[in-house]
Design a protein around this motif. Structure first.
Motif, mmCIF file in Angstrom:
data_model
loop_
_atom_site.group_PDB
_atom_site.id
_atom_site.type_symbol
_atom_site.label_atom_id
_atom_site.label_comp_id
_atom_site.label_asym_id
_atom_site.label_seq_id
_atom_site.Cartn_x
_atom_site.Cartn_y
_atom_site.Cartn_z
ATOM 1 N N GLN A 248 -51.370 -30.067 3.118
ATOM 2 C CA GLN A 248 -50.806 -28.881 3.757
ATOM 3 C C GLN A 248 -51.464 -27.599 3.278
ATOM 4 O O GLN A 248 -51.167 -27.091 2.223
ATOM 5 N N MET A 249 -52.388 -27.090 4.088
ATOM 6 C CA MET A 249 -53.069 -25.832 3.780
ATOM 7 C C MET A 249 -52.592 -24.746 4.734
ATOM 8 O O MET A 249 -53.046 -23.625 4.671
ATOM 9 N N GLY A 250 -51.719 -25.108 5.635
ATOM 10 C CA GLY A 250 -51.460 -24.411 6.854
ATOM 11 C C GLY A 250 -50.913 -23.018 6.939
ATOM 12 O O GLY A 250 -51.577 -22.171 7.506
ATOM 13 N N PRO A 251 -49.735 -22.735 6.478
ATOM 14 C CA PRO A 251 -49.077 -21.504 6.875
ATOM 15 C C PRO A 251 -49.886 -20.222 6.638
ATOM 16 O O PRO A 251 -49.972 -19.384 7.531
ATOM 17 N N ALA A 252 -50.488 -20.068 5.491
ATOM 18 C CA ALA A 252 -51.233 -18.837 5.207
ATOM 19 C C ALA A 252 -52.453 -18.702 6.117
ATOM 20 O O ALA A 252 -52.705 -17.620 6.681
ATOM 21 N N LEU A 253 -53.213 -19.772 6.282
ATOM 22 C CA LEU A 253 -54.385 -19.728 7.160
ATOM 23 C C LEU A 253 -53.988 -19.495 8.607
ATOM 24 O O LEU A 253 -54.672 -18.791 9.345
ATOM 25 N N LEU B 150 -60.273 -21.729 11.493
ATOM 26 C CA LEU B 150 -59.036 -21.617 10.716
ATOM 27 C C LEU B 150 -57.933 -22.471 11.336
ATOM 28 O O LEU B 150 -57.208 -23.177 10.629
ATOM 29 N N HIS B 151 -57.809 -22.403 12.667
ATOM 30 C CA HIS B 151 -56.814 -23.222 13.349
ATOM 31 C C HIS B 151 -57.098 -24.710 13.145
ATOM 32 O O HIS B 151 -56.181 -25.503 12.950
ATOM 33 N N LEU B 152 -58.361 -25.088 13.195
ATOM 34 C CA LEU B 152 -58.731 -26.486 13.017
ATOM 35 C C LEU B 152 -58.371 -26.982 11.618
ATOM 36 O O LEU B 152 -57.849 -28.095 11.456
ATOM 37 N N ILE B 153 -58.621 -26.173 10.610
ATOM 38 C CA ILE B 153 -58.257 -26.546 9.237
ATOM 39 C C ILE B 153 -56.752 -26.784 9.142
ATOM 40 O O ILE B 153 -56.295 -27.771 8.559
#
Length: 120
Positions: free
Chosen positions: A34-39, A20-23
């Protein structure tokens, strides 16, 4: 090499969290992905909840990921005003932070794969 037996459940959770951190880290480096904040919030919650279940070298990975997310968030917040005043310096700062974040996640994954602790 490692003193304590490997706990498959925390080891699996560690891998899920790192993925998840890698994504998030890769999407932060690639413009427009930008897929970041929720993951990132999901991964952080997993780390906070499961940290107590881990022991030995595996516990260092949970702490490492938590510290990485907290530092990245603080760095992003501190450099946020650059976006309002100077777009280019803000972009440079966020690219640098994102590359640093990606580096720390990949380093942690390599060490987890080798069943070694992460030391800052």
């Amino acid at each position: 090499m490692n003193e304590q037996p490997l706990d498959d459940s925390t080891h699996t959770i560690s891998w899920v969290s790192y993925i998840l951190h890698l994504i998030v880290a890769v999407s932060a480096v690639i413009p427009g992905a930008q897929m970041g904040p929720a993951l990132l919030v999901v991964a952080l919650i997993i780390d906070l909840v499961k940290k107590g279940d881990a022991a030995g070298w595996e516990r260092t990975h949970f702490s490492y990921r938590i510290r990485t997310v907290i530092w990245a968030a603080l760095l992003y917040l501190v450099t946020l005003p650059l976006w309002f005043f100077f777009v280019f310096p803000g972009w440079l700062a966020w690219v640098a932070i994102s590359i640093w974040f990606l580096y720390r996640i990949v380093l942690g994954m390599v060490r987890l794969n080798g069943q070694r602790p992460v030391i800052d």
